[in-house]
Design a protein around this motif. Sequence first.
Motif, mmCIF file in Angstrom:
data_model
loop_
_atom_site.group_PDB
_atom_site.id
_atom_site.type_symbol
_atom_site.label_atom_id
_atom_site.label_comp_id
_atom_site.label_asym_id
_atom_site.label_seq_id
_atom_site.Cartn_x
_atom_site.Cartn_y
_atom_site.Cartn_z
ATOM 1 N N HIS A 1 20.624 52.343 113.250
ATOM 2 C CA HIS A 1 21.535 51.656 114.167
ATOM 3 C C HIS A 1 20.798 51.179 115.422
ATOM 4 O O HIS A 1 21.027 50.051 115.894
ATOM 5 C CB HIS A 1 22.678 52.580 114.551
ATOM 6 C CG HIS A 1 23.592 52.913 113.412
ATOM 7 N ND1 HIS A 1 24.409 54.015 113.396
ATOM 8 C CD2 HIS A 1 23.811 52.266 112.235
ATOM 9 C CE1 HIS A 1 25.101 54.040 112.273
ATOM 10 N NE2 HIS A 1 24.746 52.994 111.551
ATOM 11 N N THR A 2 19.903 52.011 115.948
ATOM 12 C CA THR A 2 19.189 51.644 117.178
ATOM 13 C C THR A 2 18.249 50.467 116.943
ATOM 14 O O THR A 2 18.217 49.516 117.735
ATOM 15 C CB THR A 2 18.392 52.844 117.715
ATOM 16 O OG1 THR A 2 19.289 53.931 117.959
ATOM 17 C CG2 THR A 2 17.688 52.486 119.019
ATOM 18 N N LEU A 3 17.490 50.509 115.863
ATOM 19 C CA LEU A 3 16.528 49.440 115.596
ATOM 20 C C LEU A 3 17.242 48.133 115.238
ATOM 21 O O LEU A 3 16.774 47.049 115.602
ATOM 22 C CB LEU A 3 15.569 49.859 114.479
ATOM 23 C CG LEU A 3 14.555 50.939 114.891
ATOM 24 C CD1 LEU A 3 13.869 51.541 113.676
ATOM 25 C CD2 LEU A 3 13.512 50.356 115.845
ATOM 26 N N LYS A 4 18.358 48.226 114.544
ATOM 27 C CA LYS A 4 19.145 47.019 114.265
ATOM 28 C C LYS A 4 19.687 46.430 115.564
ATOM 29 O O LYS A 4 19.659 45.211 115.758
ATOM 30 C CB LYS A 4 20.309 47.355 113.316
ATOM 31 C CG LYS A 4 19.940 47.356 111.846
ATOM 32 C CD LYS A 4 21.183 47.531 110.995
ATOM 33 C CE LYS A 4 20.844 47.435 109.513
ATOM 34 N NZ LYS A 4 22.055 47.610 108.658
ATOM 35 N N ARG A 5 20.164 47.296 116.432
ATOM 36 C CA ARG A 5 20.696 46.835 117.717
ATOM 37 C C ARG A 5 19.612 46.166 118.553
ATOM 38 O O ARG A 5 19.875 45.204 119.287
ATOM 39 C CB ARG A 5 21.270 48.028 118.473
ATOM 40 C CG ARG A 5 21.941 47.690 119.807
ATOM 41 C CD ARG A 5 22.129 48.940 120.617
ATOM 42 N NE ARG A 5 20.847 49.555 120.950
ATOM 43 C CZ ARG A 5 20.700 50.814 121.311
ATOM 44 N NH1 ARG A 5 21.744 51.624 121.364
ATOM 45 N NH2 ARG A 5 19.504 51.295 121.612
ATOM 46 N N ASP A 6 18.377 46.650 118.434
ATOM 47 C CA ASP A 6 17.256 46.072 119.186
ATOM 48 C C ASP A 6 16.702 44.809 118.545
ATOM 49 O O ASP A 6 15.711 44.246 119.041
ATOM 50 C CB ASP A 6 16.136 47.113 119.342
ATOM 51 C CG ASP A 6 16.548 48.266 120.251
ATOM 52 O OD1 ASP A 6 17.565 48.127 120.953
ATOM 53 O OD2 ASP A 6 15.856 49.305 120.255
ATOM 54 N N GLY A 7 17.283 44.384 117.429
ATOM 55 C CA GLY A 7 16.912 43.103 116.837
ATOM 56 C C GLY A 7 15.872 43.164 115.741
ATOM 57 O O GLY A 7 15.358 42.118 115.314
ATOM 58 N N TYR A 8 15.561 44.354 115.222
ATOM 59 C CA TYR A 8 14.560 44.473 114.164
ATOM 60 C C TYR A 8 15.223 44.380 112.794
ATOM 61 O O TYR A 8 16.321 44.901 112.583
ATOM 62 C CB TYR A 8 13.807 45.801 114.277
ATOM 63 C CG TYR A 8 12.937 45.896 115.514
ATOM 64 C CD1 TYR A 8 11.678 45.310 115.553
ATOM 65 C CD2 TYR A 8 13.382 46.575 116.647
ATOM 66 C CE1 TYR A 8 10.883 45.395 116.685
ATOM 67 C CE2 TYR A 8 12.590 46.663 117.782
ATOM 68 C CZ TYR A 8 11.348 46.075 117.793
ATOM 69 O OH TYR A 8 10.559 46.155 118.911
ATOM 70 N N GLU A 9 14.529 43.728 111.866
ATOM 71 C CA GLU A 9 15.032 43.608 110.497
ATOM 72 C C GLU A 9 14.526 44.785 109.672
ATOM 73 O O GLU A 9 13.337 45.106 109.694
ATOM 74 C CB GLU A 9 14.567 42.286 109.876
ATOM 75 C CG GLU A 9 15.115 42.047 108.485
ATOM 76 C CD GLU A 9 14.688 40.702 107.915
ATOM 77 O OE1 GLU A 9 14.876 40.494 106.702
ATOM 78 O OE2 GLU A 9 14.164 39.879 108.684
ATOM 79 N N ILE A 10 15.412 45.427 108.933
ATOM 80 C CA ILE A 10 15.074 46.615 108.153
ATOM 81 C C ILE A 10 15.106 46.268 106.668
ATOM 82 O O ILE A 10 16.124 45.810 106.145
ATOM 83 C CB ILE A 10 16.056 47.757 108.462
ATOM 84 C CG1 ILE A 10 15.973 48.132 109.952
ATOM 85 C CG2 ILE A 10 15.765 48.977 107.592
ATOM 86 C CD1 ILE A 10 17.018 49.134 110.389
ATOM 87 N N LYS A 11 13.985 46.506 105.984
ATOM 88 C CA LYS A 11 13.903 46.196 104.559
ATOM 89 C C LYS A 11 14.467 47.325 103.707
ATOM 90 O O LYS A 11 15.186 47.094 102.743
ATOM 91 C CB LYS A 11 12.455 45.921 104.155
ATOM 92 C CG LYS A 11 12.306 45.517 102.688
ATOM 93 C CD LYS A 11 10.900 45.059 102.349
ATOM 94 C CE LYS A 11 10.825 44.580 100.909
ATOM 95 N NZ LYS A 11 9.469 44.099 100.546
ATOM 96 N N TYR A 12 14.112 48.550 104.044
ATOM 97 C CA TYR A 12 14.597 49.718 103.305
ATOM 98 C C TYR A 12 15.320 50.646 104.285
ATOM 99 O O TYR A 12 14.844 50.880 105.388
ATOM 100 C CB TYR A 12 13.457 50.493 102.645
ATOM 101 C CG TYR A 12 12.639 49.699 101.656
ATOM 102 C CD1 TYR A 12 13.143 49.349 100.410
ATOM 103 C CD2 TYR A 12 11.331 49.303 101.972
ATOM 104 C CE1 TYR A 12 12.388 48.620 99.508
ATOM 105 C CE2 TYR A 12 10.570 48.583 101.076
ATOM 106 C CZ TYR A 12 11.097 48.239 99.845
ATOM 107 O OH TYR A 12 10.345 47.525 98.953
ATOM 108 N N ALA A 13 16.457 51.176 103.867
ATOM 109 C CA ALA A 13 17.211 52.114 104.705
ATOM 110 C C ALA A 13 17.715 53.256 103.824
ATOM 111 O O ALA A 13 18.230 53.032 102.725
ATOM 112 C CB ALA A 13 18.384 51.417 105.384
ATOM 113 N N TYR A 14 17.525 54.473 104.306
ATOM 114 C CA TYR A 14 17.952 55.668 103.577
ATOM 115 C C TYR A 14 18.762 56.555 104.522
ATOM 116 O O TYR A 14 18.318 56.855 105.630
ATOM 117 C CB TYR A 14 16.744 56.455 103.053
ATOM 118 C CG TYR A 14 15.876 55.694 102.080
ATOM 119 C CD1 TYR A 14 16.091 55.778 100.709
ATOM 120 C CD2 TYR A 14 14.837 54.883 102.535
ATOM 121 C CE1 TYR A 14 15.292 55.078 99.809
ATOM 122 C CE2 TYR A 14 14.038 54.178 101.654
ATOM 123 C CZ TYR A 14 14.267 54.274 100.292
ATOM 124 O OH TYR A 14 13.479 53.579 99.416
#
Length: 289
Positions: free
Chosen positions: A121-134
């Motif tokens: 949630h924090t990295l998405k909020r900071d604008g980073y794209e996430i390829k894999y999430a667990y």
Amino acid sequence: MAESTRDIRRRIKSVRSTQQITGAMKMVAASKLRKAQNRLMAVRPYDELVSRQLKSVLPRLVGDEHPLLSRRTGERVALIVITSDKGLAGAYNHNIVREAETVLKRHGGGQLCVIGKKGMHTLKRDGYEIKYAYTGISENATFNNAAEIMRNHVRDYMAGDFDQLYVVYSYFRSAISQQPRAELLLPLVPPTDEERAEAGVQEDIMMEPSVEAVVAALLEESLDVKLYRALMESATSEHGARMTSMENATQNAEEMISDLTLIFNRARQAMITREIAEIVGGAEALSGK
């Protein structure tokens, strides 16, 4: 307007209820911490053993036959960021995310794999794209979880999607001390002469089906174990951070209750003094008549 004794009493009751909750959460975290420490103490020696075995057989290779050993000139990075699914752990998740963002800024961005809801949630909020999430594995990760995550990243590395792979996690020192780390997983760094001498080169041991096959198997095992250890380090750090955070919250609640009790006693004393003054004043007025 000053608070009434009823309002102060209500606040004391509310804080005491919160204190009971934080105290219970501290005990739960302490119990989970003991179990996590046992798992961590079991995996640390195995990780060190696999690393020694790998260093002892790597000199048998001629050059960099395995793609995971080849050095690349590019600076594209991928990060496996290990955070928690739950909060109430102080600055635990914040420190890990900050370490990950430091690496990303140094390399101008990169591919992200995030373990844990808080980091995602924090990295998405900071604008980073996430390829894999667990999610759902941060507290009770298995070796199979680590192997699955590593298979995806080894495949991407072999496909040339990135040049370096880091795992960002929290190294467990004690219940009150956890250190965020960014550890390089790929490419594997060849052992130094001192490390080779310490591990002992196994020149006189025959390997079947071949040296290359044994090295390839050890490389995969080493990567899986290193990621599994990072997951165990992070899980233990999370429980330690939460136990410390809940202990601090319980102590703060106790101090707040003491302060409120003092305010309550002063207000009650002032009310009694006022009532006595009113009685004395009334009595004097009646006697004057």
